[in-house]
Design a protein around this motif. Sequence first.
Motif, PDB file in Angstrom:
ATOM      1  N   GLY A   3     -16.132  -6.789 -17.479  1.00 36.68           N
ATOM      2  CA  GLY A   3     -15.455  -6.619 -18.766  1.00 36.68           C
ATOM      3  C   GLY A   3     -15.121  -5.166 -19.047  1.00 36.68           C
ATOM      4  N   TYR A   4     -16.035  -4.253 -18.706  1.00 35.97           N
ATOM      5  CA  TYR A   4     -15.801  -2.822 -18.907  1.00 35.97           C
ATOM      6  C   TYR A   4     -14.664  -2.319 -18.022  1.00 35.97           C
ATOM      7  N   ILE A   5     -14.600  -2.844 -16.809  1.00 34.95           N
ATOM      8  CA  ILE A   5     -13.526  -2.447 -15.889  1.00 34.95           C
ATOM      9  C   ILE A   5     -12.184  -2.903 -16.436  1.00 34.95           C
ATOM     10  N   LEU A  10      -7.083  -1.649 -19.092  1.00 37.60           N
ATOM     11  CA  LEU A  10      -6.148  -1.867 -20.198  1.00 37.60           C
ATOM     12  C   LEU A  10      -5.950  -0.597 -21.020  1.00 37.60           C
ATOM     13  N   ALA A  11      -7.020   0.143 -21.248  1.00 39.07           N
ATOM     14  CA  ALA A  11      -6.908   1.403 -21.988  1.00 39.07           C
ATOM     15  C   ALA A  11      -6.062   2.402 -21.208  1.00 39.07           C
TER      16      ALA A  11
END
Length: 146
Positions: A3-5, A10-11
Motif C-alpha cells: 500500500g505504501y509503494i 501515485l504521489a
Amino acid sequence: MMGYIIIGCLALLSGCAGVFNKMLNLEAKRQLGTWNGTLVNYVESTIISGVLMILLGSCHLFQFSYLQTIPVWYLFGGLFGVVSMLLALNGFAKSSIMTATVLMLIGQLSAGYLIDSIVSQKIDFFQLLGVLFVVVGVILDKKLAK
C-alpha cells in the motif's frame, strides 16, 4: 507494505503531472495572457471532469436536491485553485521551473504542517524539522549556485 509503494507511486505521478500542468499553463499564460490562460485551463478541466462524471455514472450535479447537500465551504476549493494557479504562473515566469516548484513544495509542506498542528492540537517537531531541512536545502542551493 504494498500500500505504501502504491501511495508513493501515485504521489510521484501526481507531482510530475502537477509540474507538467504548470509548464503548459505557463506557456498558455505567455501566449494568451494570465487571465485567458487560466480560464482555458479551468474550462478544459471542467469539460474533462464533466465527461468523466457522465461516463463513470457518478454525475449528481444536475440534481437540485444533491446540490443543496454540498457544504458551501467546498466551493472555496475553486477559489484557492485559481489563486494557486495565478501565483504559480507568476512565480514560474520570474524564476526557473525548479525553483518555483520547490518554493511551492515549501508552501504546501508549511500549510500542511500548520493545518495538521491545528487539527491535532499538538506540534510535531520532527515534521517541523523536515520542513526546515527543505528550506535550508533551497537556501544552500541558491548560495552554492552563485
